[in-house]
Design a protein around this motif. Structure first.
Motif, PDB file in Angstrom:
ATOM      1  N   LYS A  86       0.615   4.577 -11.560  1.00  0.00           N
ATOM      2  CA  LYS A  86       1.101   4.655 -10.172  1.00  0.00           C
ATOM      3  C   LYS A  86       0.101   5.407  -9.303  1.00  0.00           C
ATOM      4  N   GLU A  87      -0.210   4.823  -8.171  1.00  0.00           N
ATOM      5  CA  GLU A  87      -1.043   5.548  -7.207  1.00  0.00           C
ATOM      6  C   GLU A  87      -0.144   6.187  -6.178  1.00  0.00           C
ATOM      7  N   PRO A  88      -0.338   7.459  -5.949  1.00  0.00           N
ATOM      8  CA  PRO A  88       0.506   8.104  -4.937  1.00  0.00           C
ATOM      9  C   PRO A  88       0.048   7.674  -3.543  1.00  0.00           C
ATOM     10  N   ILE A  89       0.937   7.828  -2.615  1.00  0.00           N
ATOM     11  CA  ILE A  89       0.601   7.510  -1.224  1.00  0.00           C
ATOM     12  C   ILE A  89      -0.176   8.676  -0.631  1.00  0.00           C
ATOM     13  N   THR A  90      -1.266   8.379   0.021  1.00  0.00           N
ATOM     14  CA  THR A  90      -2.074   9.454   0.594  1.00  0.00           C
ATOM     15  C   THR A  90      -1.422   9.966   1.879  1.00  0.00           C
ATOM     16  N   ALA A  91      -1.889  11.122   2.295  1.00  0.00           N
ATOM     17  CA  ALA A  91      -1.332  11.729   3.502  1.00  0.00           C
ATOM     18  C   ALA A  91      -1.542  10.809   4.709  1.00  0.00           C
ATOM     19  N   GLN A  92      -2.745  10.239   4.748  1.00  0.00           N
ATOM     20  CA  GLN A  92      -3.099   9.349   5.852  1.00  0.00           C
ATOM     21  C   GLN A  92      -2.149   8.154   5.932  1.00  0.00           C
ATOM     22  N   GLU A  93      -1.926   7.578   4.751  1.00  0.00           N
ATOM     23  CA  GLU A  93      -1.025   6.426   4.702  1.00  0.00           C
ATOM     24  C   GLU A  93       0.361   6.830   5.167  1.00  0.00           C
ATOM     25  N   ASN A  94       0.742   8.002   4.735  1.00  0.00           N
ATOM     26  CA  ASN A  94       2.072   8.464   5.103  1.00  0.00           C
ATOM     27  C   ASN A  94       2.248   8.619   6.599  1.00  0.00           C
ATOM     28  N   THR A  95       1.227   9.130   7.254  1.00  0.00           N
ATOM     29  CA  THR A  95       1.307   9.274   8.707  1.00  0.00           C
ATOM     30  C   THR A  95       1.543   7.914   9.353  1.00  0.00           C
ATOM     31  N   LYS A  96       0.791   6.951   8.844  1.00  0.00           N
ATOM     32  CA  LYS A  96       0.902   5.607   9.415  1.00  0.00           C
ATOM     33  C   LYS A  96       2.304   5.037   9.204  1.00  0.00           C
ATOM     34  N   ILE A  97       2.802   5.230   8.004  1.00  0.00           N
ATOM     35  CA  ILE A  97       4.136   4.698   7.714  1.00  0.00           C
ATOM     36  C   ILE A  97       5.174   5.444   8.544  1.00  0.00           C
ATOM     37  N   ALA A 303       8.020  -7.345  -2.217  1.00  0.00           N
ATOM     38  CA  ALA A 303       9.239  -6.604  -2.504  1.00  0.00           C
ATOM     39  C   ALA A 303      10.325  -7.103  -1.562  1.00  0.00           C
ATOM     40  N   THR A 304      11.539  -6.881  -1.962  1.00  0.00           N
ATOM     41  CA  THR A 304      12.658  -7.308  -1.143  1.00  0.00           C
ATOM     42  C   THR A 304      13.092  -6.147  -0.259  1.00  0.00           C
ATOM     43  N   TYR A 305      13.488  -6.443   0.960  1.00  0.00           N
ATOM     44  CA  TYR A 305      14.076  -5.383   1.775  1.00  0.00           C
ATOM     45  C   TYR A 305      15.547  -5.712   2.018  1.00  0.00           C
ATOM     46  N   TYR A 306      16.291  -4.676   2.286  1.00  0.00           N
ATOM     47  CA  TYR A 306      17.740  -4.828   2.263  1.00  0.00           C
ATOM     48  C   TYR A 306      18.370  -4.409   3.575  1.00  0.00           C
ATOM     49  N   LEU A 307      19.468  -4.988   3.864  1.00  0.00           N
ATOM     50  CA  LEU A 307      20.282  -4.555   4.993  1.00  0.00           C
ATOM     51  C   LEU A 307      21.658  -4.221   4.441  1.00  0.00           C
ATOM     52  N   ARG A 322      -8.550 -10.575  -7.335  1.00  0.00           N
ATOM     53  CA  ARG A 322      -9.234  -9.287  -7.459  1.00  0.00           C
ATOM     54  C   ARG A 322      -8.645  -8.339  -6.402  1.00  0.00           C
ATOM     55  N   MET A 323      -7.438  -7.966  -6.635  1.00  0.00           N
ATOM     56  CA  MET A 323      -6.731  -7.159  -5.646  1.00  0.00           C
ATOM     57  C   MET A 323      -6.581  -5.724  -6.149  1.00  0.00           C
ATOM     58  N   ALA A 324      -6.584  -4.783  -5.238  1.00  0.00           N
ATOM     59  CA  ALA A 324      -6.339  -3.395  -5.628  1.00  0.00           C
ATOM     60  C   ALA A 324      -4.840  -3.250  -5.876  1.00  0.00           C
ATOM     61  N   TYR A 325      -4.438  -3.685  -7.084  1.00  0.00           N
ATOM     62  CA  TYR A 325      -3.002  -3.799  -7.357  1.00  0.00           C
ATOM     63  C   TYR A 325      -2.273  -2.464  -7.197  1.00  0.00           C
ATOM     64  N   GLY A 326      -2.929  -1.394  -7.639  1.00  0.00           N
ATOM     65  CA  GLY A 326      -2.269  -0.090  -7.565  1.00  0.00           C
ATOM     66  C   GLY A 326      -1.820   0.224  -6.155  1.00  0.00           C
ATOM     67  N   ARG A 327      -2.786   0.241  -5.255  1.00  0.00           N
ATOM     68  CA  ARG A 327      -2.477   0.519  -3.862  1.00  0.00           C
ATOM     69  C   ARG A 327      -1.476  -0.483  -3.295  1.00  0.00           C
ATOM     70  N   ALA A 328      -1.735  -1.750  -3.561  1.00  0.00           N
ATOM     71  CA  ALA A 328      -0.886  -2.791  -2.981  1.00  0.00           C
ATOM     72  C   ALA A 328       0.563  -2.597  -3.397  1.00  0.00           C
ATOM     73  N   ILE A 329       0.759  -2.373  -4.700  1.00  0.00           N
ATOM     74  CA  ILE A 329       2.126  -2.229  -5.205  1.00  0.00           C
ATOM     75  C   ILE A 329       2.804  -1.017  -4.575  1.00  0.00           C
ATOM     76  N   THR A 330       2.084   0.095  -4.579  1.00  0.00           N
ATOM     77  CA  THR A 330       2.650   1.312  -4.007  1.00  0.00           C
ATOM     78  C   THR A 330       3.054   1.104  -2.547  1.00  0.00           C
ATOM     79  N   LEU A 331       2.141   0.519  -1.804  1.00  0.00           N
ATOM     80  CA  LEU A 331       2.388   0.388  -0.369  1.00  0.00           C
ATOM     81  C   LEU A 331       3.484  -0.624  -0.055  1.00  0.00           C
ATOM     82  N   VAL A 332       3.470  -1.729  -0.764  1.00  0.00           N
ATOM     83  CA  VAL A 332       4.513  -2.727  -0.521  1.00  0.00           C
ATOM     84  C   VAL A 332       5.886  -2.120  -0.827  1.00  0.00           C
TER      85      VAL A 332
END
Lengths: 346, 346
Positions: A86-97, A303-307, A322-332
């Motif tokens: 698992k790749e953790p979410i970086t601070a930068q990414e978190n700000t954006k989210i 990923a699925t989103y819910y209501l 050739r995808m950065a699966y770690g980042r992609a999975i975490t972020l999605v």
DNA sequence: TTTAGCACTCGCTTATGATGAGTGCTAATA
DNA sequence: TATTAGCACTCATCATAAGCGAGTGCTAAA
């Protein structure tokens, strides 16, 4: 579907190294590179032998003799299922989210658009989302506004924050009062009814009532049908298509054009994403695992989103195998989560 | 700005032939090609001499010695101003355009979207349109719909068929009745007032009134401002970007990427189109005539569309300087006309 | 079991030459 | 005088060939 961990520890390390490096550089990875760049404590010759084994069992392949190795779909699959940490979410990414979460509430569609945009920016892949026609859509409110004597603006609100509007031309002119009557009548008849269930019987009932709304009714129904009954009308949202051109695998315009056409055409992708909406958690489809031939050289992380706990749609990224699966999975995963939370408060 | 017809008849014919042929084939045009493909009754040697003259006066140029000639921007300009004969609209094109006219009335935005789409399909270039923030926008109607106790959907109708909606979260919950009161109060205060003019004085007046709508008001104003006061928020609509890749001049990915970025970024194009909205008739900007460096190798054919006689926005096509100007001009003109007609009936 | 050494493979780059479309110039022609 | 045929010349394009080098598989030694 359980991936077999039938690789010894060293093979795992090598497969991971090859995959990491290839994801990074997009160049076939040789044994010397592995030996020098990753401190595995073994010589290039040993790595060569192990790589030959890995190729034999289908995790790697050579684009041609005397080239380095590239992970096969099977290799990526193993990487994702077994090797990936698992790749953790970086601070930068978190700000954006956080920007997303901080936003004033918008109608659902806009919310999803923004999420898709942020996902594309963070992953630097194409980001896609689908708002399926959902069968539980419920009629909430109709508003008729007179624009001028012969044009009426109809606004229809569907339960989870979806708004549709259309201008209706009428030969006969209606007074504001009449419009008020018509809309309140329709509202009382239709409120809370599932869009799907609005059929000819209800229509007839309305028609039979004293209200004179010739033409109007048909137009309104048409609007509802357009948006909700037509299976073609699943809305696909897409962002970051330009990122495609940064990847070396899409320098070949002729192949890429096919992909762009698929994206522009929307239908194929919409179907694929809709089909995924039922499953839960993050799903990864790698290259040839995709049934559609257009996606054979691409990977899709969704990923699925819910209501309110109900599956509402799918959001994800589309990129080269050739995808950065770690980042992609975490972020999605994260974005889908935030999106669900935001919508839960509707 | 009047183009000088300082070319003898024969030179005109040759310039036209070269331009037509180059537009058709995208290959530099040689004297032999002209002699054989166009029956001008003169030999290739004569054509060679004339072409040398045309090059000297800047209408043509050679990409390198011993290649055929290509029209320069000046050449295209002369071609468009002097040599071009009107191309009629074909039956096929007419059917497609008729689809537009036949459509049920839509909110303005959708109407323009469709026009842009059809224009892109017909010309096979990128089609763009802008809906400028127009200062004469008038508040028409506000509708508040309660989605649940804490979320209110606000729908604002602006005079020429523009609808905006937003979900507003309120800590305090309002009963449908209260909402009805608030909206009818606001409606009576704001109806017919220009959006621009909705300033602090009116707001204060509303606030001072008996109505309790804490928070709500601010949100509503924010919505109005977002859409109409922010000069950044001119809406650029764009279609047919994929057609780019069919043109040989855009096979070079690196250059094309810059163009795609400009399109995605929207602002530059929106500004250019907005500036054109004041002029009337079809306007053609060829290559270097464009001030923006990003457009130096492109041509832009635009026309203004009108709402009740007032200039409303710009629609047009963007393509390589080697553009089929005849078709493009005819089609842009026609679409802008049809669009204006359709909107006139609002 | 690991590794050093080495011959071999093959894609990529660069150099070279042939091809041909197109030119400009000159001299002959109408 | 205007036109045209003829010809030498230019130069992008294409195919072929040579050299380079990254990377391999195999063998034999540690």
């Amino acid at each position: 579907m359980i991936a077999m961990s039938n690789l010894n520890e060293r093979k795992k390390c090598i497969l991971r190294a090859v995959t990491d490096d290839y994801i990074d550089t997009a160049e076939p990875v040789g044994s010397r590179t592995i030996a020098s760049r990753y401190k595995l404590g073994i010589s290039s010759a040993t790595i060569r032998n192990e790589m030959a084994d890995l190729e034999e069992s289908g995790y790697l392949y050579q684009p041609h003799t005397s080239a380095g190795r590239i992970p096969s779909d099977k290799g990526y699959r193993y990487y994702v299922d077994v090797l990936l940490e698992k790749e953790p979410i970086t601070a930068q990414e978190n700000t954006k989210i956080a920007q997303l979460a901080k936003l004033k509430k918008e109608a659902i569609e806009k919310l999803i658009r923004r999420s898709t945009k942020i996902l594309a920016e963070l992953t630097e892949y194409i980001s896609v989302a689908v708002i399926p026609k959902h069968h539980q859509a419920v009629f909430k409110h109709l508003q008729l506004v007179s624009l001028d004597p012969h044009n009426i603006l109809a606004i229809i609100v569907i339960d989870p924050g979806i708004v549709e509007n259309k201008i209706i031309f009428t030969p006969k002119s209606f007074s504001p009062n009449e419009l008020e009557q018509i809309s309140s009548h329709l509202n009382s008849k239709l409120r809370g009814i599932k869009i799907e269930a609005i059929g000819s019987n209800i229509i007839r009932e309305i028609k039979d009532s004293s209200i004179k709304a010739q033409g109007l009714l048909e137009c309104l129904l048409e609007l509802l049908e357009d948006r909700f009954k037509d299976p073609e009308h699943e809305m696909l949202i897409c962002d970051g298509v330009l990122h495609l051109f940064e990847q070396p695998e899409f320098q070949d315009l002729d192949k890429t054009k096919l992909l762009l056409e698929m994206i522009e055409q929307r239908q194929t992708l919409a179907n694929i994403l809709s089909d995924l909406a039922s499953s839960s958690g993050v799903k990864v489809s790698i290259g040839g695992e995709n049934t559609k031939p257009e996606l054979k050289e691409l990977s899709l992380v969704t990923a699925t989103y819910y209501l309110n706990g109900q599956s509402m749609g799918t959001i994800g990224v589309l990129g080269p195998t050739r995808m950065a699966y770690g980042r992609a999975i975490t972020l999605v995963d994260e974005i889908a989560g935030v999106l669900s939370e935001l919508m839960d408060s509707f």
